[in-house]
Design an enzyme around this catalytic site. Structure first.
Site, PDB file in Angstrom:
ATOM      1  N   HIS A  80      49.160  20.329  46.130  1.00 38.32           N
ATOM      2  CA  HIS A  80      48.396  20.517  47.370  1.00 38.32           C
ATOM      3  C   HIS A  80      47.604  19.224  47.581  1.00 38.32           C
ATOM      4  CE1 HIS A  80      48.349  24.651  45.593  1.00 38.32           C
ATOM      5  NE2 HIS A  80      48.298  25.123  46.821  1.00 38.32           N
ATOM      6  N   ASP A  97      44.595  18.999  45.343  1.00 38.09           N
ATOM      7  CA  ASP A  97      44.779  18.775  43.902  1.00 38.09           C
ATOM      8  C   ASP A  97      44.752  17.295  43.555  1.00 38.09           C
ATOM      9  OD1 ASP A  97      45.532  21.466  43.984  1.00 38.09           O
ATOM     10  OD2 ASP A  97      47.675  20.968  44.074  1.00 38.09           O
TER      11      ASP A  97
HETATM   12  C1  XLS Z   1      48.546  31.423  44.972  1.00 36.32           C
HETATM   13  C2  XLS Z   1      49.773  30.721  45.320  1.00 36.32           C
HETATM   14  C3  XLS Z   1      49.653  29.204  45.401  1.00 36.32           C
HETATM   15  C4  XLS Z   1      50.838  28.658  46.138  1.00 36.32           C
HETATM   16  C5  XLS Z   1      50.641  27.321  46.728  1.00 36.32           C
HETATM   17  O1  XLS Z   1      48.562  32.606  44.612  1.00 36.32           O
HETATM   18  O2  XLS Z   1      50.770  31.097  44.420  1.00 36.32           O
HETATM   19  O3  XLS Z   1      49.534  28.668  44.130  1.00 36.32           O
HETATM   20  O4  XLS Z   1      51.968  28.626  45.333  1.00 36.32           O
HETATM   21  O5  XLS Z   1      49.602  27.272  47.629  1.00 36.32           O
END
Ligand code: XLS
Ligand code: NI
Ligand code: NI
Length: 433
Positions: free
Chosen positions: A99, A102
């Site tokens: 993301h 991150d």
């Molecule tokens: C959260 C989600 C997140 C997505 C990406 O529960 O799994 O990690 O994979 O935003």
């Protein structure tokens, strides 16, 4: 920064008999299964958020991890990327996912956040030039910052819709620049807490329009990857609009996007929706929207998205069986959307978690491939539906209800129930695990 993973050698395939702590016993990237290298079947990705950004907090306590790259500076963001690519080397993984939040520090303004992201994307691009690990997917974090607390595209405030548009536009462009094979939208706050303050119909319409705009922008910039929606029924909001695969499919049809957008299915999310992982995969494949998977597991007793690494090949073999039946991944892959527990403090814990999980997936894939090659399950399934091969059965589907009824009304059709053989099929599956 000194090498965070100093002293840890690249992990190798040593076979099931190995007694090293860090060895692949089942994952052998070059081994050919059903005509394809294991690495190309599984397409493993490491998730930047859980492995490098997560600090180890829980509702009762703050960070437990003290990673040397934690902080808000660009130098720390680069150190984090250095550590990430070291882990990718150690594991030999072909992909990673991230993301925006991150990889870059949040700026005081949108312009500053954008500058930070573009700068770190250049740095990641340079690292990719000297490493083999590629980008499976990029995504925007539209759920952590307080501006998104009432949603992103579904926010009652149009300024937040605009902010989400600017953020996704940027992340899509950065993903494209880094050669990302997919772009994911998980609607973390696209849902609601109470109907008392919610215009459900407007929110759903805005989410649909937003997705059309995202798809249109992807076409405009020449992004050829797959756009993926990640279903989840709840958490963080009480009711999430992307509840499960079936709900997402209805939503896509409603907005004319069922040929443009596919799904990224997560093990723990399927479970929260009251489905099995393999059900969600099989349904997506049947509807032509299967894209990718987020691999993890929930604690079966907690009812929460605990995002643990998978540790039972028997649990996930049925999922890989459905993936193989669907023809395997195209642009998708197996992303470890999983985090180590907050007491797992050592650098080696992060490595071991991935090594174990990769092995569990590889073992599941081998079992699934053996079941498919054996062919008994498929043969018995086909036999169960064999009646539909007959001309009068097919004619019945083409005709009217009255014509279907006429076969019975004329006499001579008295159905004889047959065993579904479930336990025998379960025993058969166990022979391959
Ligand atoms: C959260 C989600 C997140 C997505 C990406 O529960 O799994 O990690 O994979 O935003
Ligand atoms: Ni999740
Ligand atoms: Ni996920």
């Amino acid at each position: 920064m000194t090498d965070y993973f100093a002293g840890i050698e690249p992990v190798r395939h040593e076979g099931p008999e190995s007694d090293s702590e860090l060895a692949f016993r089942h994952y052998d990237p070059d081994a050919v299964i059903l005509g394809k290298r294991m690495e190309d079947h599984l397409r493993f990705a490491v998730a930047w958020w859980h492995s490098f950004a997560w600090e180890g907090g829980d509702p009762f306590g703050g960070p437990t991890f003290l990673r040397p790259w934690f902080g808000d500076t660009m130098a720390q963001a680069r150190a984090k990327a250095d550590a990430a690519f070291r882990l990718f080397e150690i594991l030999g993984v072909p992909f990673f996912c991230f993301h925006d939040a991150d990889v870059r520090p949040e700026g005081a303004t949108f312009a500053e956040s954008r500058r930070n992201l573009e700068e770190i994307a250049d740095y990641i691009g340079e690292k990719m030039a000297t490493h083999r690990t590629r980008l499976l997917w990029g995504t925007a974090n539209l759920f952590s910052h307080r501006r998104f607390m009432a949603g992103a595209a579904t926010n009652p405030d149009p300024d937040v819709y605009a902010y989400a548009a600017a953020t996704v536009k940027l992340c899509l462009e950065v993903t494209h620049r880094l050669g990302g094979q997919n772009y994911v939208l998980w609607g973390g706050r696209e849902g609601y807490e109470t109907l008392l303050n919610t215009d459900l119909a407007a929110e759903r319409a805005h989410a649909g329009r937003f997705l059309q705009q995202v798809v249109d922008h992807a076409h405009r910039i020449g992004f050829r990857g797959t756009i993926l929606i990640e279903p989840k029924p709840q958490e963080p909001t009480k009711h999430q609009y992307d509840h499960d695969v079936a709900t997402v499919y209805g939503f896509l049809r409603d907005f004319g996007l069922e040929r443009e957008v596919k799904v990224n299915i997560e093990h723990g999310h399927a479970f929260l929706a009251g489905h099995s992982f393999e059900h969600e995969i099989a349904l997506a494949a049947a509807l032509g929207i299967f894209g990718s998977i987020d691999m993890n597991r929930n604690d079966w007793t907690s009812g929460w998205d605990t995002d643990q690494f998978p540790n039972s090949h028997a649990d996930i073999a049925p999922a890989y069986y459905e993936i193989l039946r669907a023809g395997g991944f195209t642009t998708g892959g197996t992303n470890f959307d999983a985090k180590i527990r907050r007491q797992s403090l050592d650098p080696v814990d992060l490595v071991a978690a991935h090594v174990g999980a990769m092995d569990v997936c590889a073992r599941a894939l081998k079992a699934a491939a053996a079941m498919l090659a054996d062919g008994t399950l498929e043969r018995l399934r086909a036999e169960r539906y064999a009646g539909w091969q007959m001309a009068e059965a097919q004619a019945m589907l083409a005709g009217t209800l009255a014509e279907a009824a006429a076969r019975v009304e004329a006499g001579g059709v008295e159905p004889e129930p047959r065993s579904g053989r479930q336990e025998r099929l379960e025993n058969l599956v166990n022979r391959f695990l």
